[in-house]
Design a protein around this motif. Structure first.
Motif, PDB file in Angstrom:
ATOM      1  N   HIS A  71      29.155  34.595  36.833  1.00 50.15           N
ATOM      2  CA  HIS A  71      27.942  33.998  37.377  1.00 50.15           C
ATOM      3  C   HIS A  71      27.403  34.942  38.443  1.00 50.15           C
ATOM      4  O   HIS A  71      28.169  35.529  39.199  1.00 50.15           O
ATOM      5  N   SER A  72      26.109  35.061  38.492  1.00 53.21           N
ATOM      6  CA  SER A  72      25.488  35.926  39.496  1.00 53.21           C
ATOM      7  C   SER A  72      24.762  35.067  40.513  1.00 53.21           C
ATOM      8  O   SER A  72      24.174  34.045  40.177  1.00 53.21           O
ATOM      9  N   THR A  73      24.814  35.514  41.757  1.00 59.23           N
ATOM     10  CA  THR A  73      24.053  34.843  42.796  1.00 59.23           C
ATOM     11  C   THR A  73      22.776  35.625  43.022  1.00 59.23           C
ATOM     12  O   THR A  73      22.755  36.845  42.918  1.00 59.23           O
ATOM     13  N   THR A  74      21.727  34.900  43.276  1.00 60.47           N
ATOM     14  CA  THR A  74      20.459  35.579  43.546  1.00 60.47           C
ATOM     15  C   THR A  74      20.370  35.884  45.029  1.00 60.47           C
ATOM     16  O   THR A  74      20.797  35.089  45.868  1.00 60.47           O
ATOM     17  N   PRO A  75      19.821  37.031  45.340  1.00 61.07           N
ATOM     18  CA  PRO A  75      19.728  37.376  46.761  1.00 61.07           C
ATOM     19  C   PRO A  75      18.737  36.454  47.474  1.00 61.07           C
ATOM     20  O   PRO A  75      17.737  36.033  46.910  1.00 61.07           O
ATOM     21  N   ALA A  81      23.002  39.836  46.737  1.00 63.35           N
ATOM     22  CA  ALA A  81      23.344  39.397  45.386  1.00 63.35           C
ATOM     23  C   ALA A  81      24.822  39.678  45.138  1.00 63.35           C
ATOM     24  O   ALA A  81      25.386  40.632  45.667  1.00 63.35           O
ATOM     25  N   GLY A  82      25.444  38.846  44.349  1.00 58.78           N
ATOM     26  CA  GLY A  82      26.854  39.037  44.035  1.00 58.78           C
ATOM     27  C   GLY A  82      27.187  38.332  42.748  1.00 58.78           C
ATOM     28  O   GLY A  82      26.310  37.811  42.055  1.00 58.78           O
ATOM     29  N   SER A  83      28.458  38.342  42.425  1.00 53.40           N
ATOM     30  CA  SER A  83      28.880  37.647  41.213  1.00 53.40           C
ATOM     31  C   SER A  83      30.278  37.077  41.427  1.00 53.40           C
ATOM     32  O   SER A  83      31.025  37.537  42.295  1.00 53.40           O
ATOM     33  N   PHE A  84      30.594  36.060  40.645  1.00 51.69           N
ATOM     34  CA  PHE A  84      31.906  35.434  40.691  1.00 51.69           C
ATOM     35  C   PHE A  84      32.196  34.868  39.313  1.00 51.69           C
ATOM     36  O   PHE A  84      31.297  34.676  38.495  1.00 51.69           O
ATOM     37  N   ASP A  85      33.462  34.641  39.039  1.00 51.73           N
ATOM     38  CA  ASP A  85      33.870  34.115  37.742  1.00 51.73           C
ATOM     39  C   ASP A  85      34.440  32.710  37.907  1.00 51.73           C
ATOM     40  O   ASP A  85      35.131  32.426  38.895  1.00 51.73           O
ATOM     41  N   THR A  86      34.135  31.854  36.936  1.00 54.85           N
ATOM     42  CA  THR A  86      34.728  30.521  36.892  1.00 54.85           C
ATOM     43  C   THR A  86      35.250  30.275  35.481  1.00 54.85           C
ATOM     44  O   THR A  86      34.819  30.914  34.520  1.00 54.85           O
ATOM     45  N   ASP A 100      37.758  20.496  36.015  1.00 56.54           N
ATOM     46  CA  ASP A 100      36.684  21.080  36.831  1.00 56.54           C
ATOM     47  C   ASP A 100      36.609  22.567  36.510  1.00 56.54           C
ATOM     48  O   ASP A 100      37.527  23.135  35.915  1.00 56.54           O
ATOM     49  N   ASP A 101      35.508  23.169  36.888  1.00 56.62           N
ATOM     50  CA  ASP A 101      35.389  24.622  36.799  1.00 56.62           C
ATOM     51  C   ASP A 101      35.951  25.205  38.085  1.00 56.62           C
ATOM     52  O   ASP A 101      35.563  24.800  39.187  1.00 56.62           O
ATOM     53  N   LEU A 102      36.863  26.164  37.947  1.00 58.22           N
ATOM     54  CA  LEU A 102      37.522  26.763  39.109  1.00 58.22           C
ATOM     55  C   LEU A 102      37.156  28.235  39.224  1.00 58.22           C
ATOM     56  O   LEU A 102      36.933  28.916  38.220  1.00 58.22           O
ATOM     57  N   ALA A 103      37.131  28.741  40.436  1.00 58.83           N
ATOM     58  CA  ALA A 103      36.943  30.173  40.657  1.00 58.83           C
ATOM     59  C   ALA A 103      38.210  30.889  40.211  1.00 58.83           C
ATOM     60  O   ALA A 103      39.321  30.490  40.574  1.00 58.83           O
ATOM     61  N   VAL A 104      38.042  31.909  39.395  1.00 54.82           N
ATOM     62  CA  VAL A 104      39.187  32.658  38.865  1.00 54.82           C
ATOM     63  C   VAL A 104      38.893  34.150  38.929  1.00 54.82           C
ATOM     64  O   VAL A 104      37.765  34.571  39.200  1.00 54.82           O
ATOM     65  N   ALA A 105      39.909  34.934  38.671  1.00 56.26           N
ATOM     66  CA  ALA A 105      39.758  36.385  38.618  1.00 56.26           C
ATOM     67  C   ALA A 105      38.935  36.755  37.385  1.00 56.26           C
ATOM     68  O   ALA A 105      38.926  36.015  36.384  1.00 56.26           O
ATOM     69  N   PRO A 106      38.239  37.879  37.416  1.00 59.17           N
ATOM     70  CA  PRO A 106      37.475  38.300  36.236  1.00 59.17           C
ATOM     71  C   PRO A 106      38.376  38.432  35.005  1.00 59.17           C
ATOM     72  O   PRO A 106      39.546  38.792  35.110  1.00 59.17           O
ATOM     73  N   ASP A 107      37.811  38.126  33.866  1.00 60.41           N
ATOM     74  CA  ASP A 107      38.496  38.242  32.572  1.00 60.41           C
ATOM     75  C   ASP A 107      39.749  37.376  32.456  1.00 60.41           C
ATOM     76  O   ASP A 107      40.723  37.751  31.819  1.00 60.41           O
TER      77      ASP A 107
END
Length: 186
Positions: A71-75, A81-86, A100-107
């Motif tokens: 997921h990308s965050t808009t500035p 701007a940044g990104s995170f994975d769930t 629930d959707d949890l924050a996880v490491a990429p891939d």
């Protein structure tokens, strides 16, 4: 013939500046115990907060049920701007299955075990403060206290020194005019 006041060539403004420098050095050293006390006080408060958070939350193992999505965050005005994975995940708390959707490491692949923290109702929550975070807060608070107080004193010293320098300049100008005989012409 010895002078009672030390060096006769040393002006009162020189003595004042020396006294201010010595005071600045002494107070700067005297602030160290205060800074240590502030650090310990912040450490105790943060430790109590970490204990309270640990009492209200528990670590459990969740299992991802799908692959992670980026997921990308808009500035925004102050946010870059940044990104995170769930990833969707499930876990069991007090006999109830939660999703629930949890924050996880990429891939992160489906079926991966992820340690999370849950509140008393079993909902995912932030982990309690770590001991490293508590220590960092205490050290930074103590150092900042010393640095801020010393910086304020240095600024005050520089203002006083500028005033002393202006006084010296005026005194030099008067003495030079007197020496050159311009005082009688003025």
């Amino acid at each position: 013939m010895s002078s009672r006041r030390g060096n006769t060539l040393k002006r009162g403004s020189d003595r004042l500046e020396s006294a201010l420098k010595a005071t600045l050095a002494l107070v700067s050293v005297a602030l160290i115990p205060l800074s240590i006390w502030v650090g310990f006080a912040v450490g105790a408060a943060q430790s109590a907060l970490a204990d309270e958070q640990a009492e209200r939350s528990t670590a459990v193992t969740a299992t991802t049920t799908g692959a992670s999505e980026r997921h990308s965050t808009t500035p925004a005005e102050y946010v870059t701007a940044g990104s995170f994975d769930t990833a969707p995940a499930t876990w069991t708390w007090n006999g109830t299955v939660h999703r629930d959707d949890l924050a996880v490491a990429p891939d992160t692949a489906a079926g991966t075990s992820v340690e999370i923290w849950v509140d008393r109702d079993g909902a995912a929550t932030a982990p309690p403060l770590s001991s490293g975070a508590v220590t960092t807060a205490a050290v930074v608070s103590g150092m900042f206290t010393w640095f801020a107080a010393t910086s304020l004193m240095v600024c005050a010293f520089l203002v006083a020194r500028a005033s002393i320098d202006r006084h010296r300049d005026r005194q030099w100008e008067r003495e030079l005019r007197l020496f050159l005989g311009e005082a009688s012409r003025s």
